[in-house]
Design a protein around this motif. Structure first.
Motif, PDB file in Angstrom:
ATOM      1  N   ARG A 188     -18.477  -8.494   2.082  1.00  0.00           N
ATOM      2  CA  ARG A 188     -18.290  -8.783   0.704  1.00  0.00           C
ATOM      3  C   ARG A 188     -17.802  -7.297  -0.176  1.00  0.00           C
ATOM      4  O   ARG A 188     -16.946  -7.155  -0.788  1.00  0.00           O
ATOM      5  CB  ARG A 188     -19.368  -9.265  -0.061  1.00  0.00           C
ATOM      6  CG  ARG A 188     -19.571 -10.846   0.189  1.00  0.00           C
ATOM      7  CD  ARG A 188     -20.666 -11.454  -0.885  1.00  0.00           C
ATOM      8  NE  ARG A 188     -21.290 -12.162   0.147  1.00  0.00           N
ATOM      9  CZ  ARG A 188     -22.796 -12.109   0.246  1.00  0.00           C
ATOM     10  NH1 ARG A 188     -23.495 -11.514  -0.537  1.00  0.00           N
ATOM     11  NH2 ARG A 188     -23.534 -12.971   0.986  1.00  0.00           N
ATOM     12  N   LEU A 189     -18.625  -6.181   0.352  1.00  0.00           N
ATOM     13  CA  LEU A 189     -18.542  -4.922  -0.198  1.00  0.00           C
ATOM     14  C   LEU A 189     -17.114  -4.314   0.192  1.00  0.00           C
ATOM     15  O   LEU A 189     -16.306  -3.855  -0.577  1.00  0.00           O
ATOM     16  CB  LEU A 189     -19.616  -4.075   0.365  1.00  0.00           C
ATOM     17  CG  LEU A 189     -19.286  -2.631  -0.195  1.00  0.00           C
ATOM     18  CD1 LEU A 189     -19.442  -2.360  -1.611  1.00  0.00           C
ATOM     19  CD2 LEU A 189     -20.384  -1.633   0.602  1.00  0.00           C
ATOM     20  N   SER A 190     -16.502  -4.678   1.526  1.00  0.00           N
ATOM     21  CA  SER A 190     -15.240  -4.249   1.876  1.00  0.00           C
ATOM     22  C   SER A 190     -14.345  -5.119   1.132  1.00  0.00           C
ATOM     23  O   SER A 190     -13.157  -4.451   0.697  1.00  0.00           O
ATOM     24  CB  SER A 190     -15.054  -4.210   3.385  1.00  0.00           C
ATOM     25  OG  SER A 190     -15.171  -5.660   3.642  1.00  0.00           O
ATOM     26  N   GLN A 191     -14.281  -6.392   0.836  1.00  0.00           N
ATOM     27  CA  GLN A 191     -13.423  -7.312   0.200  1.00  0.00           C
ATOM     28  C   GLN A 191     -13.319  -6.605  -1.453  1.00  0.00           C
ATOM     29  O   GLN A 191     -12.283  -6.397  -1.886  1.00  0.00           O
ATOM     30  CB  GLN A 191     -13.737  -8.647   0.091  1.00  0.00           C
ATOM     31  CG  GLN A 191     -13.434  -9.282   1.514  1.00  0.00           C
ATOM     32  CD  GLN A 191     -14.001 -10.753   1.231  1.00  0.00           C
ATOM     33  OE1 GLN A 191     -14.486 -11.306   0.485  1.00  0.00           O
ATOM     34  NE2 GLN A 191     -13.744 -11.366   2.419  1.00  0.00           N
ATOM     35  N   VAL A 192     -14.357  -6.435  -1.868  1.00  0.00           N
ATOM     36  CA  VAL A 192     -14.612  -5.841  -3.263  1.00  0.00           C
ATOM     37  C   VAL A 192     -13.710  -4.468  -3.316  1.00  0.00           C
ATOM     38  O   VAL A 192     -12.960  -4.267  -4.210  1.00  0.00           O
ATOM     39  CB  VAL A 192     -15.816  -5.488  -3.773  1.00  0.00           C
ATOM     40  CG1 VAL A 192     -15.927  -4.777  -5.168  1.00  0.00           C
ATOM     41  CG2 VAL A 192     -16.645  -6.925  -3.887  1.00  0.00           C
ATOM     42  N   LEU A 193     -13.957  -3.557  -2.387  1.00  0.00           N
ATOM     43  CA  LEU A 193     -13.266  -2.129  -2.511  1.00  0.00           C
ATOM     44  C   LEU A 193     -11.751  -2.566  -2.215  1.00  0.00           C
ATOM     45  O   LEU A 193     -10.997  -1.734  -2.808  1.00  0.00           O
ATOM     46  CB  LEU A 193     -13.790  -1.293  -1.466  1.00  0.00           C
ATOM     47  CG  LEU A 193     -15.418  -0.720  -1.544  1.00  0.00           C
ATOM     48  CD1 LEU A 193     -15.674  -0.117  -0.283  1.00  0.00           C
ATOM     49  CD2 LEU A 193     -15.278  -0.066  -2.759  1.00  0.00           C
TER      50      LEU A 193
END
Length: 109
Positions: free
Chosen positions: A6-11
């Protein structure tokens, strides 16, 4: 692991939107820059070229068109072998009014 995804998608989303904003700002800046260079071309460059041409024309009017005096310097106009064109004594872009031969200008004693 899911949190990392999820963090990589947000970034990734934030970087894509930021890139889109930069590209649109660059396009607007590019249009303004092109307009500035177009104005500079017509207001500065073309009149500058015109002034330089006028200066050259006026200086040419006052220029003497006499042949310079021939001085037979030993280190100039050395012919160790003939040129492969013409009579072999004249350079490829020979101008009889300006370029002297080893023994002087053409048509003069």
């Amino acid at each position: 692991m899911a949190a990392l995804g999820r963090l990589s998608q947000v970034l990734l989303r934030s970087s894509l939107t930021q890139t889109r904003r930069q590209l649109s700002a660059t396009a607007e800046h590019g249009e303004q820059s092109a307009r500035t260079w177009k104005i500079l071309t017509f207001v500065v460059a073309l009149p500058g070229v015109g002034v330089c041409m006028l200066n050259m024309f006026l200086k040419e009017q006052h220029h003497s068109h006499e042949q310079p005096e021939f001085i037979p310097y030993t280190h100039l106009r050395i012919r160790s072998k003939r040129f492969p064109w013409g009579d072999g004594n004249k350079s490829l872009f020979h101008n009889s009014h300006v370029n002297a031969l080893p023994d002087g200008y053409e048509g003069h004693e």
